[in-house]
Design an enzyme around this catalytic site. Structure first.
Site, PDB file in Angstrom:
ATOM      1  N   LYS A 126       7.819  -9.313 -15.479  1.00 56.08           N
ATOM      2  CA  LYS A 126       7.186  -8.964 -16.746  1.00 56.08           C
ATOM      3  C   LYS A 126       6.285  -7.743 -16.589  1.00 56.08           C
ATOM      4  O   LYS A 126       6.393  -6.773 -17.345  1.00 56.08           O
ATOM      5  CB  LYS A 126       6.380 -10.167 -17.243  1.00 56.08           C
ATOM      6  CG  LYS A 126       5.915 -10.038 -18.647  1.00 56.08           C
ATOM      7  CD  LYS A 126       5.093 -11.262 -19.039  1.00 56.08           C
ATOM      8  CE  LYS A 126       5.085 -11.424 -20.530  1.00 56.08           C
ATOM      9  NZ  LYS A 126       6.018 -12.438 -20.987  1.00 56.08           N
TER      10      LYS A 126
ATOM     11  N   ARG B  42      -0.783 -14.085 -19.218  1.00 63.01           N
ATOM     12  CA  ARG B  42       0.555 -14.666 -19.019  1.00 63.01           C
ATOM     13  C   ARG B  42       0.990 -14.556 -17.569  1.00 63.01           C
ATOM     14  O   ARG B  42       0.619 -13.620 -16.868  1.00 63.01           O
ATOM     15  CB  ARG B  42       1.597 -13.910 -19.840  1.00 63.01           C
ATOM     16  CG  ARG B  42       1.444 -13.995 -21.312  1.00 63.01           C
ATOM     17  CD  ARG B  42       2.527 -13.113 -21.950  1.00 63.01           C
ATOM     18  NE  ARG B  42       2.025 -12.488 -23.137  1.00 63.01           N
ATOM     19  CZ  ARG B  42       2.392 -12.844 -24.377  1.00 63.01           C
ATOM     20  NH1 ARG B  42       3.275 -13.776 -24.559  1.00 63.01           N
ATOM     21  NH2 ARG B  42       1.879 -12.227 -25.412  1.00 63.01           N
TER      22      ARG B  42
ATOM     23  N   GLY C 129       9.561 -20.326 -19.384  1.00 68.55           N
ATOM     24  CA  GLY C 129       8.644 -21.383 -19.782  1.00 68.55           C
ATOM     25  C   GLY C 129       8.075 -22.213 -18.639  1.00 68.55           C
ATOM     26  O   GLY C 129       7.397 -23.194 -18.864  1.00 68.55           O
TER      27      GLY C 129
ATOM     28  N   MET D 269       5.903 -21.372 -16.337  1.00 74.66           N
ATOM     29  CA  MET D 269       4.484 -21.220 -16.039  1.00 74.66           C
ATOM     30  C   MET D 269       3.705 -20.966 -17.316  1.00 74.66           C
ATOM     31  O   MET D 269       4.233 -21.138 -18.399  1.00 74.66           O
ATOM     32  CB  MET D 269       4.317 -20.155 -14.998  1.00 74.66           C
ATOM     33  CG  MET D 269       4.832 -20.676 -13.666  1.00 74.66           C
ATOM     34  SD  MET D 269       4.680 -19.489 -12.385  1.00 74.66           S
ATOM     35  CE  MET D 269       5.616 -18.167 -13.067  1.00 74.66           C
TER      36      MET D 269
ATOM     37  N   ARG E 192      13.393  -7.814 -20.472  1.00 78.28           N
ATOM     38  CA  ARG E 192      13.903  -8.292 -19.187  1.00 78.28           C
ATOM     39  C   ARG E 192      15.414  -8.456 -19.333  1.00 78.28           C
ATOM     40  O   ARG E 192      15.917  -8.516 -20.459  1.00 78.28           O
ATOM     41  CB  ARG E 192      13.261  -9.621 -18.796  1.00 78.28           C
ATOM     42  CG  ARG E 192      13.537 -10.715 -19.804  1.00 78.28           C
ATOM     43  CD  ARG E 192      12.860 -12.012 -19.415  1.00 78.28           C
ATOM     44  NE  ARG E 192      12.989 -12.975 -20.504  1.00 78.28           N
ATOM     45  CZ  ARG E 192      12.325 -14.120 -20.560  1.00 78.28           C
ATOM     46  NH1 ARG E 192      11.496 -14.442 -19.610  1.00 78.28           N
ATOM     47  NH2 ARG E 192      12.503 -14.939 -21.558  1.00 78.28           N
TER      48      ARG E 192
ATOM     49  N   HIS F 164      13.749 -23.058 -25.554  1.00 76.81           N
ATOM     50  CA  HIS F 164      13.795 -23.378 -24.126  1.00 76.81           C
ATOM     51  C   HIS F 164      15.137 -23.995 -23.732  1.00 76.81           C
ATOM     52  O   HIS F 164      15.779 -23.559 -22.770  1.00 76.81           O
ATOM     53  CB  HIS F 164      12.659 -24.356 -23.805  1.00 76.81           C
ATOM     54  CG  HIS F 164      12.627 -24.791 -22.377  1.00 76.81           C
ATOM     55  ND1 HIS F 164      13.164 -25.989 -21.973  1.00 76.81           N
ATOM     56  CD2 HIS F 164      12.175 -24.173 -21.265  1.00 76.81           C
ATOM     57  CE1 HIS F 164      13.010 -26.095 -20.666  1.00 76.81           C
ATOM     58  NE2 HIS F 164      12.402 -25.005 -20.204  1.00 76.81           N
TER      59      HIS F 164
ATOM     60  N   SER G 126      43.506 -21.593  11.742  1.00 76.96           N
ATOM     61  CA  SER G 126      42.919 -21.841  10.436  1.00 76.96           C
ATOM     62  C   SER G 126      41.716 -22.753  10.648  1.00 76.96           C
ATOM     63  O   SER G 126      41.849 -23.850  11.187  1.00 76.96           O
ATOM     64  CB  SER G 126      43.941 -22.502   9.512  1.00 76.96           C
ATOM     65  OG  SER G 126      43.322 -22.817   8.278  1.00 76.96           O
TER      66      SER G 126
ATOM     67  N   CYS H 167      40.478 -23.160   5.823  1.00 82.51           N
ATOM     68  CA  CYS H 167      41.038 -24.044   4.803  1.00 82.51           C
ATOM     69  C   CYS H 167      40.158 -25.254   4.512  1.00 82.51           C
ATOM     70  O   CYS H 167      40.522 -26.126   3.749  1.00 82.51           O
ATOM     71  CB  CYS H 167      42.446 -24.480   5.175  1.00 82.51           C
ATOM     72  SG  CYS H 167      42.504 -25.462   6.684  1.00 82.51           S
TER      73      CYS H 167
ATOM     74  N   TYR I   9      42.298 -14.485   5.452  1.00 86.49           N
ATOM     75  CA  TYR I   9      42.351 -15.159   4.159  1.00 86.49           C
ATOM     76  C   TYR I   9      41.412 -16.346   4.108  1.00 86.49           C
ATOM     77  O   TYR I   9      40.960 -16.852   5.132  1.00 86.49           O
ATOM     78  CB  TYR I   9      43.782 -15.625   3.844  1.00 86.49           C
ATOM     79  CG  TYR I   9      44.277 -16.752   4.717  1.00 86.49           C
ATOM     80  CD1 TYR I   9      44.010 -18.086   4.388  1.00 86.49           C
ATOM     81  CD2 TYR I   9      44.990 -16.493   5.886  1.00 86.49           C
ATOM     82  CE1 TYR I   9      44.442 -19.118   5.204  1.00 86.49           C
ATOM     83  CE2 TYR I   9      45.425 -17.516   6.707  1.00 86.49           C
ATOM     84  CZ  TYR I   9      45.144 -18.831   6.356  1.00 86.49           C
ATOM     85  OH  TYR I   9      45.551 -19.855   7.159  1.00 86.49           O
TER      86      TYR I   9
HETATM   87  C1  PEP Z   1      39.119 -29.616   7.595  1.00 84.59           C
HETATM   88  O1  PEP Z   1      38.820 -30.456   8.437  1.00 84.59           O
HETATM   89  O2  PEP Z   1      38.373 -28.695   7.261  1.00 84.59           O
HETATM   90  C2  PEP Z   1      40.391 -29.701   6.873  1.00 84.59           C
HETATM   91  C3  PEP Z   1      40.753 -28.758   6.034  1.00 84.59           C
HETATM   92  O3  PEP Z   1      41.149 -30.792   7.078  1.00 84.59           O
HETATM   93  P1  PEP Z   1      40.864 -32.215   6.414  1.00 84.59           P
HETATM   94  O4  PEP Z   1      39.801 -31.993   5.359  1.00 84.59           O
HETATM   95  O5  PEP Z   1      42.148 -32.665   5.855  1.00 84.59           O
HETATM   96  O6  PEP Z   1      40.386 -33.004   7.563  1.00 84.59           O
END
Ligand code: PEP
Ligand code: MG
Length: 899
Positions: free
Chosen positions: A25, A95, A104, A106, A362, A480, A790, A857, A877
């Protein structure tokens, strides 16, 4: 230390870049002064003073008082009035203003400087006793609440706070005299009420309301600093991840009044529509009112202009119509501010006797849809680059577009219970509760709730946060509830005036219909309509939003990380492709064995007494698996598909009741007791660390053979059909290179056989999951043979912390509460611990194999912070659930730009 920054009449000590020191502010007020925009003069006490105050047992730096006095002298010169002067008194506002806006959270005290000495002078000067006593009673209400109660650490029960008590006095006075609205009260009325207020304050709080202007000022300043560590500020900071060390600044500013008569007004506005993002000036205003009246929902605000009018407000006079010159001046300030900040602004203004003053600017909170549209439009208007646009939008805002809506036809067929203002988009369906504490309780019990309140206040944020949707009886689009819900992308309807809540009975009447606690309602937060009962929620349809598609196409141009998905069925795979997935990073195969016609073979296999019986049972599963893989490989034509071999502990397949055991014994032609014995022998004390992952394939190689054959036969058949396949066979839970080598040999042998038998040729890879600390430490050895890694960060987090991924719920809340963990490490990667293991494994793996393909993954593959880490570590990836794919694409672009 320079503790005070002055701003006023064309000159400011600070500027926009000094947010950390001056708060948002204060920095923006200074910036507006520098831009020659009319702002009442004032001073900002820095956030450093806040830190000092807490570090030095609630004391201020010794020369703070002098610095404040000097700045007030300058304000007095500009305004031609003097603070505390009986003839021509200057009034001040106090303020808060932290680095990041905390709507809101404070405190604010207005009209500081009204005392028995200055009141007569101001009445003489303005010739308006009504205005003066109205201002005085507001000061008393705010001051007693903020300074004398909250800052003093008093915590009265809900409904017993001093503010409530004073409001009750006012309501009683109005009822006794037959007044409907505050506008009906005269100067004498406000004078009487002020007297009653002061008596009640003395009674309840034990102190007189202060009658000295400096005492009021310092009480206000201290209260703002105190409010930084107030309960609700702390809980808001926790939710928004704002560090406690930041502190707040305090802004002391000359008062200007929107309530001196009919040519005065006050309002709040957004430079573009904060709900849709449309490039229309959007706001609300009230004639003869002070700022809090607009947001508090006491009077229904008027639309700022034609484009703000709705069906409900079309007959209310707009500022554009009422004061066209002032409106035009405001509109040109709007344009100046947008050009200067290159962002949509949320502004507050006051018109005193026809003269426009800006009180705040703001960056405006906005819905996800608005954020995306504004960013894309601003690129087209050459205000932003594509890169700026990507950085400007947050992954959460993208997520909002992916949120469900009420099923269109079901909604059309439902009767509308009531209407309110559409403050937060999307659909919300849940059970009604009437307090934030109940919301929290019900949510803990696993219920989906809608929080219904008269209006919300910052005290409600914990309940608002866990609510599926929020509904209020009062308040406008800038109330709010609306601001907070929009910031969180929550479904929200405000100002639903047909609601009448009875808090003691825990029920509400909506147009003669009673809705009790626990009853289901459905809400359309984009239209502002409320329905009884449950309406089906429909998945979101981001693809119909052209701004979203453009922004995502820029994200795809700018990112280098590939995005895959975790999918076990052709349907999920297709869905993920629609969301932009470029392959499957994890196809878990265990789910495929639970269909009724398969599970029996699986159980036979597990309980088989010898190798030949086991092989026979396993091979019965082959045709099913082949069809599974064919479907998925076909859906993902030309894209890589990582198929993981069987992973879970075997006992998951043989948790059986008595009839199931009997059926199985029958099928296997063995005795019930033998089946029971075999099941008992498979029981494990710690199955997550037991006979699972590649340990299954080592003990039962025929499982690996069957799965490999299914994958390769599916690949061969598709290849013959002219479909390009890219299978990647993934060995789970490897901890030593020998485990990998053992399984890899089996897989490659089967591959050669199938390729020979079918006379086809296709490419395939064999790689592994890295989900054990030992696999990270010996990644160089594993990479000798593995063609890809992975990271299975679910198990890697589990085994690094030694936290059971299935049982963390038992202690995580305590860990978060006590700041032992800053977040759930199963949601967002623990970069300092698990992250080190990942970095190490990447380094070791790549040292051995320069072009080793590496992905992730675990669940973290869809989490923006974790994605950033994956980018920094050179992964190829990330793989996440289909619905997270757009967020992953977007986060990958942000990672590329930020790094
Ligand atoms: C993991 O362990 O991160 C995984 C992808 O395999 P799961 O969750 O099936 O054990
Ligand atoms: Mg795992």
């Amino acid at each position: 230390m320079k503790a005070v920054y002055y701003f006023g009449s064309g000159k400011a000590d600070g500027k926009a870049e000094m947010k950390n020191l001056l708060g948002g502010k204060g920095a923006n007020l200074a910036e507006m002064i520098n831009l020659d925009i009319p702002v009442p003069p004032g001073l900002t006490i820095t956030t450093e003073v806040c830190t000092y105050y807490y570090d030095n047992s609630y004391n201020f730096p010794s020369d703070l008082e002098e610095q404040v006095k000097n700045a007030i002298n300058k304000i007095e010169t500009v305004m031609g009035k003097t603070f505390g002067d009986p003839d021509n008194p200057l009034l001040l506002s106090v303020r808060s203003g932290a680095r990041m806006s905390m709507p809101g959270m404070m405190e604010t005290v207005l009209n500081v400087g009204l005392t028995s000495k200055t009141i007569p002078g101001l009445i003489k000067k303005t010739n308006n006793p009504r205005f003066v006593y109205d201002a005085y009673r507001r000061l008393i209400m705010m001051y007693s609440d903020v300074v004398m109660e909250k800052a003093a650490g008093l915590e009265p029960k809900e409904g017993h706070g001093i503010r409530h008590q004073l409001e009750a006095i006012l309501d009683e006075y109005k009822a006794k005299n037959g007044y409907k609205s505050d506008i009906d009260l005269s100067g004498d009325d406000w004078k009487n009420i002020s007297k009653d207020f002061k008596i009640r304050i003395k009674d309840v709080l034990g102190h007189e309301f202060p009658d000295n202007h400096y005492e009021q000022l310092w009480g206000g300043i201290k209260a703002v600093f105190q409010s930084w560590n107030g309960k609700r500020a702390i809980s808001y900071r926790k939710i928004e991840n704002i560090p406690g060390e930041w502190g707040t600044a305090v802004n002391v500013q000359a008062m200007v009044f929107g309530n001196t008569g009919d040519s005065s007004a006050t309002g709040v506005a957004f430079t573009r529509n904060p709900a849709t993002g449309e490039n229309n000036f959007y706001g609300e205003w009230l004639q003869n009112a002070q700022g809090e009246d607009v947001v508090a929902g006491i009077r229904t605000p008027h639309p700022l202009n034609q484009s703000t009018k709705t069906e409900e407000s079309k007959n209310l006079e707009s500022l554009e119509e009422f004061l066209p010159d002032v409106y035009n001046q405001l509109d040109s300030i709007r344009q100046k501010l947008e050009k200067h900040y290159n962002d949509m602004q949320d502004i507050e203004f006051t018109i005193e006797e026809g003269r426009l003053w800006m009180l705040q600017t703001r960056s405006g909170k906005r819905t996800g849809a608005a954020a995306i549209k504004i960013a894309v439009d601003m690129v087209e208007e050459e205000m932003l680059s594509k890169q700026d646009a990507i950085i400007r939008v947050t992954p959460d805002q993208i997520d909002e577009l992916l949120h469900p809506k009420l099923h269109v036809e079901d909604e059309g067929a439902a009767t509308i219970l009531a209407r309110g203002l559409p403050a937060g988009p999307g659909g919300g369906v849940g059970q009604v509760v009437f307090s934030a504490d109940d919301a929290e309780k019900w949510n803990k019990d696993g219920k989906t709730i809608i929080l219904v309140r008269e209006e919300t206040s910052p005290e409600d944020v914990h309940g608002m946060h866990v609510a599926e949707a929020i509904l209020t009886a009062k308040g406008g689009m800038t109330s709010h509830a609306a601001l907070v819900a929009r910031g969180w992308g929550k479904c929200c309807i405000v100002g639903c005036s047909s609601i009448n809540i009875d808090f003691t009975k825990k029920e509400m009447m909506i147009n003669d219909q009673a809705v009790k606690e626990g009853d289901w309602i459905s809400m359309n937060g984009s239209k502002g309509t409320i329905y009884p009962g449950k309406i089906k929620l429909e998945p979101a349809d981001p693809e119909s939003n052209s701004s979203y598609k453009r922004l995502m196409s820029w994200a795809d141009e700018l990112r280098t990380l590939k995005i895959r998905t975790n999918a076990d069925s052709p349907e999920d795979a297709k869905q993920a492709i629609e969301f932009g997935a470029q392959g499957i990073g994890l196809c878990r195969t265990e789910h495929m064995f639970f269909a009724p016609n398969r599970i029996i073979e699986m159980r036979k296999m597990i309980l088989a007494e010898d190798m030949s019986k086991r092989r026979e049972a396993v091979m019965n599963l082959l045709p099913f698996q082949r069809e599974d893989f064919k479907g998925i490989l076909k859906a993902m034509e030309g894209m890589p598909v990582t198929i993981r071999l069987l992973d879970p502990p075997l006992h998951e397949f043989i948790t059986l009741d008595k009839p199931q055991i009997e059926e199985l014994a029958n099928e296997l032609e063995i005795s019930v007791s033998k089946v029971k014995n075999r099941i008992n022998s498979l029981h494990e004390l710690n199955p997550m660390l037991g006979h699972r992952g590649c340990r299954l394939g080592v003990a039962y190689p025929e499982i690996t053979e069957m799965q490999a054959r299914a994958i390769f036969e599916a690949s061969a058949e598709l290849t013959k059909e002219g479909i390009i396949v890219m299978p990647e066979v993934m060995i789970p839970l490897v901890g030593t290179s020998a485990e990998f080598d053992h399984q890899e040999n089996l897989v490659r042998e089967v591959a050669s056989k199938v390729i020979n038998e079918t006379g086809t040729n296709f490419k395939y890879l064999v790689g592994t999951m890295i989900e054990l600390p030992r696999a990270c430490l010996t990644a160089d050895e594993i990479a000798e043979k593995a063609e890809f890694f992975s990271f299975g960060t679910n198990d890697l987090t589990q085994t690094t912390y030694g936290f059971s991924r299935d049982d963390i719920g038992g202690f995580l809340p305590d860990y978060l509460e006590k700041n032992i963990l800053s977040h759930d490490p199963f949601q967002s990667l623990d970069i300092s611990g698990v992250g080190q293991l990942i970095s190490l494994a990447v380094d070791k793996g790549k040292k051995v194999k320069k072009d080793l393909k590496i992905g992730i993954c675990g669940e973290h593959g869809g989490d923006p912070n974790s994605i950033n880490f994956c980018y920094q570590n050179g992964l190829d990836y990330v793989s996440c659930s289909p619905f997270r794919v757009p967020i992953a694409r977007f986060s990958a672009a942000q990672a590329a730009l930020k790094n």
